[in-house]
Scaffold this active site. Structure first.
Site, short mmCIF file in Angstrom:
data_model
loop_
_atom_site.label_atom_id
_atom_site.label_comp_id
_atom_site.label_asym_id
_atom_site.label_seq_id
_atom_site.Cartn_x
_atom_site.Cartn_y
_atom_site.Cartn_z
CE1 TYR A 32 22.68 13.47 6.04
CE2 TYR A 32 21.28 12.44 7.69
CZ TYR A 32 21.79 12.48 6.41
OH TYR A 32 21.42 11.53 5.49
CG ASP B 219 16.21 17.26 11.48
OD1 ASP B 219 15.73 16.25 12.05
OD2 ASP B 219 16.85 17.19 10.42
CE LYS C 27 19.05 9.15 12.90
NZ LYS C 27 19.55 8.07 12.03
#
Length: 448
Positions: free
Chosen positions: A143, A247, A275
């Site tokens: 993702y 990522d 995050k």
């Protein structure tokens, strides 16, 4: 049994003015109702009905220091008293950028943005501008945000989505309203398959601007790379002049201050992070070599965003890095030990209650799944899991006072203690026993 009366009432009210009643589609999957939070402290969140939960959702990952960490809160407040954002430069940006280039092995320069999706968008543009190529290699089950140019169908318990590609191999959009044309430059491959990667890059490398990968497939099973896989990816991309992007929106500052690429000893050309970077305040970044970042500093690639690098976000990130880095990074050791204890305890309780399952753990992140296998090492195997059974388990855990994401991904924070872990494992034992009893009852009814 817990009551969710207030959350149900608020959800009904919310739906009148807020599309879907939630601000992120993921939240709609929570059962028996999307919870409305009232407060959080440390590893515990309290909902609008006064129910308390040990929290492993952690806002889908950002709360690495738990809820309302006192020092983080104090330093954010101090920054806010001088102004929230100016649309001008400030020294906090300089300090944070310098700290990141010191901590991250791959980083000579950074650029700030607001979300993981935005960071990935920028990284892809940098890669395309630098190479003059257009194709992007990405992998099933990873993702990278939900922008049109990278978001492929992503089957998950809390996202509606089918297969990532159709029978003819065409890459499918991840959501309605997404332009299929935006995905025409995406080449979708199985992850952890070095042969498939090499064959594709040998054949099409002249078209490929970047390979983007999660260094650990956290979103789909917390699957670690096979021995030599990332190393081979690094060798091939370097040989063929392809930009390698890690990522690290999940793994960055969760696997250590140097991220997963320091942990594995492999330096990508670019990395994205978000995050945990600012402990719950919206902030993301792209980091990479000075050569690659030159397309931004020269203005060849525009980097836009009204709130990029704002005072509150940079203060939060500097505080988070300070707290995590103390005592030689002892917090990371403690978080990983807690995650390992939870993962092993869950494995034991899954088996003891008559279920088949796998718990994959890497660092302070793990994925629990019900599946008739001894190991899950690729996305094809992960796709065999019983997602409905796990959703039932997540609902039973909520009733037991433990908040977990419905897709099976758990996060551990600095605030989770041994007592929290023990209480969680006891709750899991009760939840699993209830599920087993319900299945026996259902089986008896069918036979009758």
């Amino acid at each position: 049994m817990k009551a969710y009366t207030t959350s149900k009432r608020l959800f009904e009210r919310s739906g009148a003015a807020l599309a879907g009643g939630v601000s992120s589609s993921l939240r709609a999957a929570m059962r028996p109702v999307p919870l409305f939070a009232a407060s959080g402290r440390g590893a515990v969140v309290t909902d609008a009905d006064g129910n308390r939960y040990i929290d492993y959702l952690l806002a889908y990952g950002p709360l690495i220091l738990g809820h309302a960490h006192p020092e983080l809160t104090e330093r954010i407040h101090a920054a806010m008293t001088n102004g929230y954002t100016f649309g001008l430069q400030h020294e906090g940006e300089i300090e944070l950028a310098a700290r990141l280039t010191e901590a991250l092995p791959c980083a000579e320069q950074v650029a700030f943005s607001g979300s993981g999706t935005e960071a990935v968008m920028l990284a892809l543009r940098i890669a395309r501008s630098h190479t003059g190529r257009t194709k992007i290699v990405r992998f099933h089950g990873h993702y990278h945000g939900w922008s049109d140019a990278i978001f492929t169908a992503f089957p998950s318990a809390d996202m509606k989505g089918g297969a990532a590609s159709d029978a003819g191999g065409k890459t499918m959009p991840g959501t309605g309203g997404q332009s299929e044309l935006a995905l025409q430059d995406v080449i979708l491959l199985p992850w952890n398959d070095a042969v498939a990667l090499e064959e594709t890059l040998r054949a099409r490398g002249h078209e490929v601007a970047a390979v983007i990968t999660e260094p650990v497939m956290c979103n789909s099973g917390c699957i670690r790379p096979r021995d030599g896989y990332l190393e081979r990816m690094r060798e091939l991309t370097r040989e063929l002049g392809i930009v390698l992007i890690f990522d690290e929106v999940i793994t960055g500052f969760r696997f250590g201050l140097g991220g997963a690429h320091e942990r594995f000893g492999i330096a990508p050309d670019l990395m994205t992070m978000g995050k945990a970077l600012a402990g719950g305040i919206a902030l993301s970044a792209v980091a990479g070599s000075r050569e690659l970042m030159r397309v931004v500093s020269s203005g060849k690639v525009s980097h836009l965003g009204t709130l990029n690098g704002n005072c509150v976000a940079t203060a939060a990130a500097i505080a988070t890095l300070d707290i995590l880095g103390r005592n030689g990074g002892e917090a990371f050791v403690r978080m990983e030990a807690t995650a390992a204890r939870l993962a092993q305890g869950l494995r034991e309780r899954i088996a003891a209650n008559g279920f088949r399952g796998v718990v994959n753990q890497e660092g302070p992140v793990f994925h629990m799944m019900f599946i008739d296998r001894d190991a899950v090492e690729d996305f094809a195997a992960f796709s065999e899991r019983d997602g409905a059974l796990y959703s039932d388990f997540a609902e039973r855990m909520l009733e037991e006072g433990v908040l977990v994401r419905t897709n099976g991904l758990w996060y551990v924070s600095t605030e989770h203690t041994e007592a929290h872990a023990e209480a969680t494992l006891q709750a899991a034992d009760r939840a699993l026993a209830r599920l087993a009893a319900e299945r026996r009852t259902e089986g008896g009814e069918r036979r009758g």
